[in-house]
Design an enzyme around this catalytic site. Sequence first.
Site, PDB file in Angstrom:
ATOM      1  N   GLY A  62      53.040  54.923  49.741  1.00  0.00           N
ATOM      2  CA  GLY A  62      54.429  54.539  49.515  1.00  0.00           C
ATOM      3  C   GLY A  62      54.682  53.080  49.812  1.00  0.00           C
ATOM      4  O   GLY A  62      53.847  52.202  49.586  1.00  0.00           O
ATOM      5  N   GLY A  63      55.891  52.816  50.364  1.00  0.00           N
ATOM      6  CA  GLY A  63      56.277  51.443  50.656  1.00  0.00           C
ATOM      7  C   GLY A  63      55.356  50.758  51.644  1.00  0.00           C
ATOM      8  O   GLY A  63      55.253  49.520  51.655  1.00  0.00           O
ATOM      9  N   GLY A 297      38.130  24.521  27.667  1.00  0.00           N
ATOM     10  CA  GLY A 297      39.173  24.617  28.673  1.00  0.00           C
ATOM     11  C   GLY A 297      38.664  25.130  30.002  1.00  0.00           C
ATOM     12  O   GLY A 297      39.205  24.789  31.063  1.00  0.00           O
ATOM     13  N   ALA A 298      37.598  25.937  29.980  1.00  0.00           N
ATOM     14  CA  ALA A 298      37.044  26.454  31.229  1.00  0.00           C
ATOM     15  C   ALA A 298      36.485  25.322  32.085  1.00  0.00           C
ATOM     16  O   ALA A 298      36.557  25.373  33.313  1.00  0.00           O
ATOM     17  CB  ALA A 298      35.962  27.483  30.938  1.00  0.00           C
TER      18      ALA A 298
END
Length: 407
Positions: A62-63, A297-298
Amino acid sequence: IHKVMDLAEAAGVPLIGLNDGAGARIQEGVTALAGYGGIFRRNVRMSGVIPQINVMLGPCAGGAAYSPALSDFVFMVQNTAQMFITGPDVVKAVTGEEISADDLGGARVHGTLSGVAGFVCPDEVSCLEEVRYLLSLLPANNQELPPSITCTDPANRRNDALLDLVPADPAISYDMSAVIEEIVDDGEFFEFHAGWAQNLICGLARFDGHVTGIIANQPAHLAGVLDIKASEKGARFIQMCDAFNIPLVSLVDVPGFLPGTDQEHGGIIRHGAKLLYAYCAATVPRISMVLRKAYGGAYIVMDSRSIGADLSFAWPTNEIAVMGAEGAANVIFRREIAAAPDPVEAHAQRVEEYRRQLMHPYYAAERGLVDDVIDPSETRATLTRALGLLRAKQASGPRRKHGNPPM
């Protein structure tokens, strides 16, 4: 818990959470939820101020799972630890799917698929030992430097073994982990997220006794390409190192970003920008070393000089270019090759011409984009000297509340 967190922040010391619980107590209603909210707010307030470590020794449901998610480091113990927002019973009630707690959120899942867990350990004893070792590599807070130790491994030790570990042919793979172990102090490397996004290696080691963050492409997995998961992994690691004054060394051997509709539709542009943003924003000493290839771009994203690397080095086998010679020749000379009497021979000639003119080892150095082309056997000595030079680096950015990084 709130009081302990406030005390850790005030004292400037690391915070360790040992988790083994089922989440919020339903009978307490909103009071329990408010208690969790106070924890989360403190997690965020202390982010980048003191190291926050969460250890999963049992269920974390849960939280409660959001506090570890907001921390810097998450450890999980195999077979006993689980993390999930909604448990197997809720999943079955909502979707009809039957799944075990381990298959839903066990250590294997978070260590290899989701990337939530940075460290997966076989048992509690080894897990806590790993936590202690990690603490030995981290400063107590962001106002201190990482602890240094006296090193008996010579700083100028030659690395002749690298000549055999790394093939000259860029098409042949090798294990970058062996390269890292060869150049760092005593071969000791503490890897983060070892089972997730294995095409990028991230971890801490020492050079001449000083802690350093290492980011390296892994040619042995997916040829070392950058993809969505690797970009997220690298960005998170860079931010952690920058927050806690840990210098960065990038070992580059990257053919580019992984192509494909899955990557494009999954947001590789946005996720790749996270890695780029993290590098550009980092103010700690940054050194890059191109071992073999660095394309497109790498190359830019892997801490090139153009995005702020303080020093950039390369081996004589480096190939820095927009793309490989084969692909470049196919694009630039497509019509000429198609019209040639012997297209195969024409293609081979143009490939060799492109490689000779634009991809020779000193092309980037001649233009100041690489500071030096070094003998591979001097890699450790070069990096150690460079890190020593930059140890007192001071950097400041523009005045602003905070940046707006791609999320």
